[in-house]
Write a protein that holds these residues in place. Structure first.
Motif, PDB file in Angstrom:
ATOM      1  N   ASP A 111      81.419  59.480 -13.785  1.00  0.00           N
ATOM      2  CA  ASP A 111      82.728  60.113 -13.924  1.00  0.00           C
ATOM      3  C   ASP A 111      83.432  60.044 -12.577  1.00  0.00           C
ATOM      4  O   ASP A 111      83.011  60.671 -11.609  1.00  0.00           O
ATOM      5  CB  ASP A 111      82.575  61.573 -14.371  1.00  0.00           C
ATOM      6  N   CYS A 112      84.505  59.262 -12.499  1.00  0.00           N
ATOM      7  CA  CYS A 112      85.222  59.037 -11.241  1.00  0.00           C
ATOM      8  C   CYS A 112      86.276  60.124 -11.020  1.00  0.00           C
ATOM      9  O   CYS A 112      86.769  60.721 -11.969  1.00  0.00           O
ATOM     10  CB  CYS A 112      85.928  57.676 -11.269  1.00  0.00           C
ATOM     11  N   PRO A 113      86.654  60.347  -9.759  1.00  0.00           N
ATOM     12  CA  PRO A 113      87.750  61.290  -9.493  1.00  0.00           C
ATOM     13  C   PRO A 113      89.085  60.719  -9.963  1.00  0.00           C
ATOM     14  O   PRO A 113      89.222  59.496 -10.103  1.00  0.00           O
ATOM     15  CB  PRO A 113      87.724  61.442  -7.965  1.00  0.00           C
ATOM     16  N   PRO A 114      90.088  61.581 -10.203  1.00  0.00           N
ATOM     17  CA  PRO A 114      91.403  61.090 -10.624  1.00  0.00           C
ATOM     18  C   PRO A 114      92.208  60.585  -9.430  1.00  0.00           C
ATOM     19  O   PRO A 114      93.254  61.123  -9.078  1.00  0.00           O
ATOM     20  CB  PRO A 114      92.038  62.334 -11.256  1.00  0.00           C
ATOM     21  N   SER A 115      91.692  59.551  -8.807  1.00  0.00           N
ATOM     22  CA  SER A 115      92.348  58.932  -7.643  1.00  0.00           C
ATOM     23  C   SER A 115      91.771  57.531  -7.493  1.00  0.00           C
ATOM     24  O   SER A 115      90.805  57.170  -8.167  1.00  0.00           O
ATOM     25  CB  SER A 115      92.072  59.740  -6.366  1.00  0.00           C
ATOM     26  N   LEU A 116      92.367  56.764  -6.600  1.00  0.00           N
ATOM     27  CA  LEU A 116      91.853  55.408  -6.352  1.00  0.00           C
ATOM     28  C   LEU A 116      91.279  55.307  -4.936  1.00  0.00           C
ATOM     29  O   LEU A 116      91.377  54.284  -4.281  1.00  0.00           O
ATOM     30  CB  LEU A 116      92.963  54.374  -6.570  1.00  0.00           C
ATOM     31  N   GLY A 117      90.658  56.406  -4.481  1.00  0.00           N
ATOM     32  CA  GLY A 117      90.077  56.460  -3.154  1.00  0.00           C
ATOM     33  C   GLY A 117      88.687  55.857  -3.078  1.00  0.00           C
ATOM     34  O   GLY A 117      88.232  55.151  -3.986  1.00  0.00           O
ATOM     35  N   LEU A 118      87.985  56.180  -1.993  1.00  0.00           N
ATOM     36  CA  LEU A 118      86.706  55.547  -1.694  1.00  0.00           C
ATOM     37  C   LEU A 118      85.606  55.895  -2.692  1.00  0.00           C
ATOM     38  O   LEU A 118      84.723  55.079  -2.970  1.00  0.00           O
ATOM     39  CB  LEU A 118      86.270  55.920  -0.270  1.00  0.00           C
ATOM     40  N   LEU A 119      85.642  57.096  -3.252  1.00  0.00           N
ATOM     41  CA  LEU A 119      84.643  57.463  -4.259  1.00  0.00           C
ATOM     42  C   LEU A 119      84.799  56.605  -5.520  1.00  0.00           C
ATOM     43  O   LEU A 119      83.809  56.159  -6.113  1.00  0.00           O
ATOM     44  CB  LEU A 119      84.754  58.945  -4.615  1.00  0.00           C
ATOM     45  N   THR A 120      86.035  56.364  -5.920  1.00  0.00           N
ATOM     46  CA  THR A 120      86.279  55.505  -7.082  1.00  0.00           C
ATOM     47  C   THR A 120      85.912  54.064  -6.779  1.00  0.00           C
ATOM     48  O   THR A 120      85.298  53.378  -7.618  1.00  0.00           O
ATOM     49  CB  THR A 120      87.749  55.602  -7.529  1.00  0.00           C
ATOM     50  N   VAL A 121      86.241  53.595  -5.594  1.00  0.00           N
ATOM     51  CA  VAL A 121      85.865  52.224  -5.192  1.00  0.00           C
ATOM     52  C   VAL A 121      84.349  52.076  -5.194  1.00  0.00           C
ATOM     53  O   VAL A 121      83.804  51.057  -5.641  1.00  0.00           O
ATOM     54  CB  VAL A 121      86.463  51.868  -3.819  1.00  0.00           C
ATOM     55  N   ASN A 122      83.624  53.097  -4.717  1.00  0.00           N
ATOM     56  CA  ASN A 122      82.160  53.066  -4.764  1.00  0.00           C
ATOM     57  C   ASN A 122      81.649  52.947  -6.194  1.00  0.00           C
ATOM     58  O   ASN A 122      80.715  52.194  -6.473  1.00  0.00           O
ATOM     59  CB  ASN A 122      81.584  54.327  -4.111  1.00  0.00           C
ATOM     60  N   ALA A 123      82.272  53.705  -7.105  1.00  0.00           N
ATOM     61  CA  ALA A 123      81.862  53.667  -8.511  1.00  0.00           C
ATOM     62  C   ALA A 123      82.125  52.285  -9.121  1.00  0.00           C
ATOM     63  O   ALA A 123      81.283  51.736  -9.836  1.00  0.00           O
ATOM     64  CB  ALA A 123      82.585  54.747  -9.301  1.00  0.00           C
ATOM     65  N   LEU A 124      83.290  51.714  -8.827  1.00  0.00           N
ATOM     66  CA  LEU A 124      83.634  50.397  -9.368  1.00  0.00           C
ATOM     67  C   LEU A 124      82.755  49.307  -8.777  1.00  0.00           C
ATOM     68  O   LEU A 124      82.444  48.317  -9.448  1.00  0.00           O
ATOM     69  CB  LEU A 124      85.109  50.090  -9.095  1.00  0.00           C
ATOM     70  N   THR A 125      82.342  49.474  -7.543  1.00  0.00           N
ATOM     71  CA  THR A 125      81.450  48.499  -6.908  1.00  0.00           C
ATOM     72  C   THR A 125      80.052  48.585  -7.503  1.00  0.00           C
ATOM     73  O   THR A 125      79.355  47.574  -7.635  1.00  0.00           O
ATOM     74  CB  THR A 125      81.394  48.743  -5.382  1.00  0.00           C
TER      75      THR A 125
END
Length: 260
Positions: A130-144
């Motif tokens: 479950d990603c945060p509602p943003s396109l920051g580093l936590l989301t980039v980590n999840a997508l990677t």
């Protein structure tokens, strides 16, 4: 489960808040677990709603996802069981906001979550993030870290506008960090068949994304709004309501797609 088989990792992402992202992460995970799949749900949203929505208070725990990111605590050591026997969760708290800041100066900072997940891949059938509602580093980590992205989107006027930015980010991450990343599907949430706009948005999404849109839609349902306050998935809270039936249908459609 074959010990050599590794879990498929799915990021549940949309930078726009209030689209049913966490609701989808929690209830799709629970529905898949009910279908006898071994599931890990990673709460990578500092709001911690995924954790509390399954009855886990991360702030009361000694270690959670923040500590895995910053203190080298293995992911396996922070996992909590849930009321669903096949569903485990890696909980988080608001502390995770600090992790995003602390990651910035690190080398290969986009690969931290992938590194954390690697040792537990053989323990599960599917891992949902479950990603945060943003396109920051936590989301980039999840997508990677993910093999694919599931995008919940509300049937409203601005839905496509936010979607374009998310797709752009997915393409950027794919190009830079994760060549195999693909869109698992778009899920229409808060679907109200009495509302003309719902049909207009659904039609527009289908025109742009075709077969990438799940056939299953998630209806507006009061019970879906109630269950997090009880620390339960909708499957546990009210298995007969329209929301529970929709998420079980989604799990079935998802698993059918995996066999294609």
């Amino acid at each position: 489960m074959d010990s050599k088989k590794e879990a498929k990792v799915i990021a549940v992402a949309n930078q726009k808040g209030g689209v049913g992202k966490t609701t989808t992460a929690v209830n799709l995970a629970a529905a898949l677990a009910k279908k006898r799949k071994k599931i890990l749900l990673i709460d990578s949203d500092p709001q911690g709603n995924t954790s509390s929505g399954l009855g886990v208070k991360a702030s009361a725990l000694k270690n959670h996802l923040y500590h895995s990111y910053t203190s080298e605590i293995p992911l396996a050591d922070i996992l909590c069981s849930t009321n669903e026997s096949n569903l485990s969760i890696a909980p988080t708290s608001i502390d995770l906001v600090a992790a995003e800041i602390e990651l910035v100066p690190l080398e290969n900072r986009e690969f931290n979550l992938k590194r954390l997940i690697f040792p537990v891949l053989s323990c599960f059938d599917y891992i949902l993030i479950d990603c945060p509602p943003s396109l920051g580093l936590l989301t980039v980590n999840a997508l990677t870290a993910a093999h694919s992205v599931l995008i919940p989107m509300q049937c409203e006027y601005y839905a496509l506008e936010g979607l374009a930015q998310l797709v752009k980010t997915i393409r950027s991450v794919k190009k830079a960090f994760n060549r195999k990343l693909f869109i698992e599907g778009l899920l229409l949430t808060m679907y109200d068949k009495r509302n003309k706009l719902t049909f207009q948005v659904a039609d527009e999404v289908s025109k742009h994304f075709g077969k990438q849109v799940f056939k299953t839609v998630i209806p507006r349902n009061v019970r879906l709004s109630e269950c997090p306050s009880h620390g339960q998935s909708i499957i546990e809270y009210d298995s007969r309501c329209s929301g529970a039936i929709a998420y079980m249908d989604l799990a079935g459609e998802f698993l059918k797609n995996q066999r294609k």
